[in-house]
Scaffold this active site. Structure first.
Site, short mmCIF file in Angstrom:
data_model
loop_
_atom_site.label_atom_id
_atom_site.label_comp_id
_atom_site.label_asym_id
_atom_site.label_seq_id
_atom_site.Cartn_x
_atom_site.Cartn_y
_atom_site.Cartn_z
N LYS A 214 0.97 -1.26 0.05
CA LYS A 214 0.14 0.08 -0.05
C LYS A 214 0.99 1.30 0.05
CE LYS A 214 -2.17 -1.09 3.77
NZ LYS A 214 -1.72 -2.25 3.99
N ARG B 108 -9.41 1.10 8.83
CA ARG B 108 -8.76 -0.32 9.25
C ARG B 108 -10.00 -0.91 10.11
NH1 ARG B 108 -2.83 0.81 9.26
NH2 ARG B 108 -1.90 -1.36 9.07
N ARG C 150 11.61 -6.99 4.06
CA ARG C 150 11.23 -5.52 4.14
C ARG C 150 12.26 -4.77 4.63
NH1 ARG C 150 5.52 -2.80 4.41
NH2 ARG C 150 5.38 -3.14 6.65
N ARG D 8 11.68 -2.29 10.43
CA ARG D 8 10.27 -1.99 11.27
C ARG D 8 10.30 -2.99 12.41
NH1 ARG D 8 5.34 0.10 7.88
NH2 ARG D 8 4.25 -1.09 9.45
N ARG E 153 -0.30 -9.11 13.00
CA ARG E 153 -0.82 -8.12 12.33
C ARG E 153 -1.92 -8.79 11.37
NH1 ARG E 153 3.90 -5.12 9.97
NH2 ARG E 153 2.61 -3.96 8.96
P1 AMP Z 1 0.92 0.72 8.79
O1 AMP Z 1 2.49 1.35 8.68
O2 AMP Z 1 -0.20 1.16 7.94
O3 AMP Z 1 1.34 -0.81 8.66
O4 AMP Z 1 0.50 0.82 10.52
C1 AMP Z 1 1.37 0.31 11.42
C2 AMP Z 1 0.59 0.08 12.61
O5 AMP Z 1 -0.09 1.36 13.17
C3 AMP Z 1 -0.57 -0.84 12.39
O6 AMP Z 1 0.04 -2.21 12.95
C4 AMP Z 1 -1.22 -0.30 13.76
O7 AMP Z 1 -0.71 -0.45 15.16
C5 AMP Z 1 -1.35 1.27 13.84
N1 AMP Z 1 -2.15 1.95 12.81
C6 AMP Z 1 -1.87 2.36 11.65
N2 AMP Z 1 -3.29 2.72 11.11
C7 AMP Z 1 -4.38 2.35 11.68
C8 AMP Z 1 -5.51 2.34 11.83
N3 AMP Z 1 -6.40 3.33 10.93
N4 AMP Z 1 -6.40 1.98 13.05
C9 AMP Z 1 -5.57 1.64 13.90
N5 AMP Z 1 -4.33 1.30 14.11
C10 AMP Z 1 -3.62 1.84 12.99
#
Ligand code: AMP
Length: 210
Positions: free
Chosen positions: A14, A89, A123, A152, A163
């Protein structure tokens, strides 16, 4: 200008696609994961609250993330086109978003789960510009800006598996939500980033012709 939502499991690409789409269409990239990581880096109140959730691969509470997105959408640049990456989400977030902004299309990047684990384990993310690379292709330095790459915290296999199950339980249902609104476009994400990008460009071009 397009207002888009990017859906897909963690590791679907994404972030990579969001950057390309924004460049091609001059849209604003809003990544809630990046915003939260910035808050954690700044050690802000939001960051302190969020860090445990990110560490475990859990979703941060809906009210926290919804108010963060609400504030971001109130900034002047967000009144033009945008790509939301990592939000919504949950169904509750999708419903809240509907009240904040009109979304033109929800692009779902669908990827088989065995491929996701392989991608995430390889990654590497740039500490500065957040560009994402495959460990096999780079030497530990970002080819875009020259800063260091890192793994990360939540890309460790045990967190990633959590996740993925959080995604299945809480996020996957919003695919159906957007299908019902007629806004869903599903893209085959099992191919190269360039191939995925071509499919997305095609979907956007078709939308313009509508
Ligand atoms: P991402 O970089 O989008 O994979 O997000 C990393 C982490 O941030 C996720 O695993 C969640 O812990 C948190 N996070 C990001 N976006 C959201 C969201 N819309 N709702 C809840 N937690 C989020």
């Amino acid at each position: 200008m397009f207002k888009l939502v990017l859906l897909g499991p963690p590791g679907a690409g994404k972030g990579t696609q969001a950057v390309q789409i924004c460049k091609a269409w001059e849209l604003v990239h809003i990544s809630t994961g990046d915003m939260l990581r910035e808050e954690i880096k700044r050690n802000s109140d939001v960051g302190k609250l969020a860090s445990e959730y990110l560490h475990k691969g859990e979703l941060v509470p809906n009210d926290l993330i919804i108010s963060m997105v609400q504030q971001r959408l109130a900034e002047p640049d967000a009144s033009h086109g945008l790509v939301l990456d990592g939000f919504p989400r949950t169904i509750e977030q999708a419903e809240a978003l509907e009240k904040l902004v009109h979304i033109d299309m929800a692009i779902n990047i669908a990827v088989d789960s065995d491929l996701l684990l392989e991608r995430i384990c390889n990654r590497r993310t740039c500490i500065h510009c957040k560009a994402v690379f495959n460990a096999d292709d780079v030497s530990g330095v970002c080819t875009r800006c020259g800063h260091k790459l890192y793994i990360r915290d939540d890309d460790r296999p045990e967190t990633f598996i959590n996740r993925l199950s959080v995604y299945e339980a809480r996020t996957a249902p919003i695919i159906e939500y957007y299908r019902e609104t007629g806004k869903l476009v599903t893209i085959d994400g099992n191919c190269s980033p360039d191939e995925v990008f071509k499919q997305i460009m095609l979907a956007l071009a078709e939308k313009i012709d509508d």
